[in-house]
Design an enzyme around this catalytic site. Structure first.
Site, PDB file in Angstrom:
ATOM      1  N   LYS A 173       0.845  -1.197   0.000  1.00  0.00           N
ATOM      2  CA  LYS A 173       0.000   0.000   0.000  1.00  0.00           C
ATOM      3  C   LYS A 173       0.880   1.246   0.000  1.00  0.00           C
ATOM      4  CE  LYS A 173      -1.591   3.122   2.574  1.00  0.00           C
ATOM      5  NZ  LYS A 173      -1.734   4.212   1.622  1.00  0.00           N
ATOM      6  N   GLU A 248       9.993   2.275  10.306  1.00  0.00           N
ATOM      7  CA  GLU A 248      11.021   3.296  10.076  1.00  0.00           C
ATOM      8  C   GLU A 248      10.298   4.628  10.069  1.00  0.00           C
ATOM      9  OE1 GLU A 248      14.102   3.125  10.194  1.00  0.00           O
ATOM     10  OE2 GLU A 248      14.406   0.963  10.012  1.00  0.00           O
ATOM     11  N   CYS A 282      13.907  11.556   5.706  1.00  0.00           N
ATOM     12  CA  CYS A 282      13.969  11.189   7.122  1.00  0.00           C
ATOM     13  C   CYS A 282      15.384  11.332   7.653  1.00  0.00           C
ATOM     14  CB  CYS A 282      13.476   9.764   7.297  1.00  0.00           C
ATOM     15  SG  CYS A 282      14.265   8.638   6.148  1.00  0.00           S
TER      16      CYS A 282
HETATM   17  P1  NAD Z   1       2.502   8.985   7.000  1.00  0.00           P
HETATM   18  O1  NAD Z   1       2.740   8.363   8.331  1.00  0.00           O
HETATM   19  O2  NAD Z   1       1.477  10.046   6.898  1.00  0.00           O
HETATM   20  O3  NAD Z   1       2.062   7.869   5.941  1.00  0.00           O
HETATM   21  C1  NAD Z   1       2.867   6.745   5.687  1.00  0.00           C
HETATM   22  C2  NAD Z   1       1.981   5.629   5.144  1.00  0.00           C
HETATM   23  O4  NAD Z   1       1.095   5.191   6.181  1.00  0.00           O
HETATM   24  C3  NAD Z   1       1.091   6.063   3.968  1.00  0.00           C
HETATM   25  O5  NAD Z   1       1.007   5.022   3.033  1.00  0.00           O
HETATM   26  C4  NAD Z   1      -0.244   6.283   4.651  1.00  0.00           C
HETATM   27  O6  NAD Z   1      -1.337   6.176   3.779  1.00  0.00           O
HETATM   28  C5  NAD Z   1      -0.236   5.177   5.685  1.00  0.00           C
HETATM   29  N1  NAD Z   1      -1.164   5.375   6.806  1.00  0.00           N
HETATM   30  C6  NAD Z   1      -1.670   6.543   7.279  1.00  0.00           C
HETATM   31  N2  NAD Z   1      -2.508   6.308   8.307  1.00  0.00           N
HETATM   32  C7  NAD Z   1      -2.531   4.954   8.498  1.00  0.00           C
HETATM   33  C8  NAD Z   1      -3.201   4.110   9.422  1.00  0.00           C
HETATM   34  N3  NAD Z   1      -4.010   4.589  10.353  1.00  0.00           N
HETATM   35  N4  NAD Z   1      -2.989   2.775   9.339  1.00  0.00           N
HETATM   36  C9  NAD Z   1      -2.152   2.266   8.417  1.00  0.00           C
HETATM   37  N5  NAD Z   1      -1.493   3.027   7.506  1.00  0.00           N
HETATM   38  C10 NAD Z   1      -1.675   4.360   7.552  1.00  0.00           C
HETATM   39  O7  NAD Z   1       3.925   9.481   6.470  1.00  0.00           O
HETATM   40  P2  NAD Z   1       4.242  10.318   5.130  1.00  0.00           P
HETATM   41  O8  NAD Z   1       3.763  11.715   5.348  1.00  0.00           O
HETATM   42  O9  NAD Z   1       3.781   9.570   3.937  1.00  0.00           O
HETATM   43  O10 NAD Z   1       5.837  10.278   5.106  1.00  0.00           O
HETATM   44  C11 NAD Z   1       6.644  11.179   5.780  1.00  0.00           C
HETATM   45  C12 NAD Z   1       7.206  10.565   7.045  1.00  0.00           C
HETATM   46  O11 NAD Z   1       7.901   9.373   6.719  1.00  0.00           O
HETATM   47  C13 NAD Z   1       8.215  11.431   7.754  1.00  0.00           C
HETATM   48  O12 NAD Z   1       7.964  11.433   9.137  1.00  0.00           O
HETATM   49  C14 NAD Z   1       9.543  10.769   7.473  1.00  0.00           C
HETATM   50  O13 NAD Z   1      10.549  10.998   8.423  1.00  0.00           O
HETATM   51  C15 NAD Z   1       9.144   9.349   7.416  1.00  0.00           C
HETATM   52  N6  NAD Z   1      10.126   8.557   6.669  1.00  0.00           N
HETATM   53  C16 NAD Z   1      10.939   7.721   7.369  1.00  0.00           C
HETATM   54  C17 NAD Z   1      11.916   6.978   6.715  1.00  0.00           C
HETATM   55  C18 NAD Z   1      12.800   6.042   7.475  1.00  0.00           C
HETATM   56  O14 NAD Z   1      13.275   5.088   6.870  1.00  0.00           O
HETATM   57  N7  NAD Z   1      13.046   6.241   8.757  1.00  0.00           N
HETATM   58  C19 NAD Z   1      12.056   7.091   5.334  1.00  0.00           C
HETATM   59  C20 NAD Z   1      11.203   7.964   4.646  1.00  0.00           C
HETATM   60  C21 NAD Z   1      10.235   8.675   5.339  1.00  0.00           C
END
Ligand code: NAD
Length: 479
Positions: A173, A248, A282
């Site tokens: 997803k 992550e 990130c």
């Molecule tokens: P997000 O948490 O909003 O969404 C991530 C994913 O989770 C999306 O596919 C979203 O649709 C899904 N999601 C949202 N609510 C959910 C729920 N209740 N249940 C299950 N899935 C759900 O994050 P984003 O805005 O897409 O990405 C940015 C964030 O990602 C930043 O905080 C960044 O630091 C982090 N990030 C971390 C890494 C790492 O490896 N540490 C790498 C890239 C990005």
């Protein structure tokens, strides 16, 4: 009419319950496409397909698995320019960054194609005479992969490739904001010879498809990358039903600059690490912790460099920094610019909304000085082209400040001193430590991940990926 992109379930392309419009953040008039949005029933169908496909895939020919992953990797690499362009168009990182990320996705598939045939176990002597002991790795079952928008091809690749390599089946997803690259991987996988149901793409909302994956007892494990708040919610639910989970999440990564640093290296690490990819990484270095003797020279040089960077349409040659991903992220960035000033930090340069030939979410790279590590701009992940400089009196204070955070993903130091570099590598509380290279920018064949609030569960990537995507079996045989 915009092109329609469907979900891929049980080897078929299927329309979603609804669709969402994927827009180019460099040019909001440009629609990349309309992408299917699964409802809970479609998510369930994807999980059921993956469950049916699992037994044969888990025990099938490893040569076939290796061939398929190799083929996918080769196609992604051959199409890196086209896929990189799609990436830049839907996410807003510059074309060289987009193409580089697409190439990395191809390399990841090729790496795991090799891992399929390198998967090893152990054979040990038993402490009981006449008994042999074997330790082997086995696949887990159906894996739910939930990915963010900011690495829309590399992160799906670094979860899909090992999941399949180690014999699992997958429901992926991707993020709502940038599903196009994951769709492109699905399309390549759909022609690579996978049996139906081994890989499924279920695009849709996190609150619908994501939750369906997290809640379903047939999903054995969840690999998630995204924000801390979402990750914590997922972990609580997954653990409650004893699913394996890997998270992550965010970072507030420090870059320490010592008095003895080579100034051009320090400026390059800060500018690349803090602002490239619009700071939406990130691993971005959002805290620049600088010792007193070099502070003023460093700040002046970074500010000068920032003024030379071109913020513009991600697809244009010569653009250094593309747009922010969407309006709501831009609002967050702007809110933090106000918060930082209200807290007493000085906005030295940048932080202005910019108009360009195409209508997009452009923000000039912002540098705060006179920040303290207690300020919200130094403690909370902003996820935009915003960094703050924190003054430290010496190395010891800089190290303490670097570690004084709830996060622990990446940490960097710029120094010419072997003594401090060695000490920092040993004492930094981050999962990844960088010496004289930016905090962002990692290899695909070694582990990736953090400590403290940044990560949970085993590392991703490289051969360490096996720790999450397999389970260990210990077998005893009377000799
Ligand atoms: P997000 O948490 O909003 O969404 C991530 C994913 O989770 C999306 O596919 C979203 O649709 C899904 N999601 C949202 N609510 C959910 C729920 N209740 N249940 C299950 N899935 C759900 O994050 P984003 O805005 O897409 O990405 C940015 C964030 O990602 C930043 O905080 C960044 O630091 C982090 N990030 C971390 C890494 C790492 O490896 N540490 C790498 C890239 C990005």
């Amino acid at each position: 009419m915009a092109e329609q992109f469907r979900n891929y379930i049980a080897g078929e392309w299927v329309a979603g319950a609804t669709a969402s419009v994927n827009r180019n953040p460099s040019d909001t008039a440009d629609v990349v496409g309309e992408y299917a949005q699964a409802d809970a029933a479609q998510a369930k169908a994807a999980i059921a397909a993956a469950k049916r496909a699992f037994p044969a895939w888990a025990t099938g020919s490893i040569q076939e698995r290796a061939n398929i992953l190799d083929k996918v990797g080769a196609e992604i690499l051959a199409r890196r320019d086209e896929l990189g362009t799609l990436l830049s168009r839907e996410e807003g990182k510059t074309l060289p960054e987009g193409i580089g990320e697409a190439a990395r996705a191809g390399q990841i598939f090729r790496f795991f194609a090799g891992e399929v045939v390198r998967m090893a176990g152990e054979k040990l002597a038993s402490v009981r005479p006449g008994v042999d002991v074997e330790v082997t790795r086995e696949p887990l079952g159906v894996i739910g992969l939930i990915t963010p928008w900011n690495f829309p091809i590399a992160i799906p690749a670094w979860k899909i490739a090992p999941a399949l390599a180690y014999g699992n089946t997958v429901v992926c997803k991707p993020a709502d904001l940038a599903p196009g690259c994951a769709w492109a991987i699905a399309e390549i996988l759909s022609r690579a010879g996978l049996p139906p149901g081994v890989f499924n793409l279920a695009m849709g909302r996190g609150s619908v498809v994501g939750e369906a994956l997290v809640d379903d007892p047939d999903v054995t494990a969840i690999s998630f990358t995204g924000s801390v708040a979402t990750g914590r919610g997922i972990a609580a639910k997954a653990i409650a039903r004893m699913a394996k989970v890997q998270l992550e999440m965010g970072g507030k990564n420090p870059l320490v600059v010592l008095d003895d640093a080579d100034l051009p290296t320090a400026v390059n690490c800060a500018v690349q690490g803090s602002y490239y990819s619009t700071g939406q990484r990130c691993t971005a270095s959002s805290r620049l912790i600088v010792t007193a003797g070099i502070h003023d020279r460093f700040v002046a040089a970074v500010a000068d460099k920032l003024k030379t960077l071109r913020v513009d349409n991600a697809l244009l040659a010569g653009t250094d920094i593309g747009p922010v991903v969407d309006e709501s992220q831009l609002d967050v960035d702007c809110k933090y610019l106000e918060v930082g000033q209200a807290e007493g930090a000085r906005l030295l340069t940048g932080g202005e909304r910019l108009q360009r030939a195409t209508d997009g979410y452009y923000l000039s790279p912002a540098l705060f000085t006179e920040a303290s590590n207690a300020m919200r701009i130094a403690r909370e992940e902003i996820f935009g082209p915003v960094a703050c400089v924190i003054r430290a009196k010496d190395y010891d204070e800089a190290l303490a400040l670097a570690n004084d955070t709830e996060f622990g993903l990446s940490a960097g130091i710029v120094t010419t001193s072997l003594k401090y570099a060695t000490h920092f590598k040993r004492h930094s509380q981050a999962g990844m430590v960088m010496v004289n290279v930016p905090t962002a920018g990692v290899d695909y064949h070694v582990p990736f991940g953090g400590r403290k609030g940044s990560s949970y569960g085993p590392r991703e990537q490289g051969r360490y990926a096996a720790e999450f995507f397999t389970t260990v079996k210990t077998a005893y045989t009377a000799a």
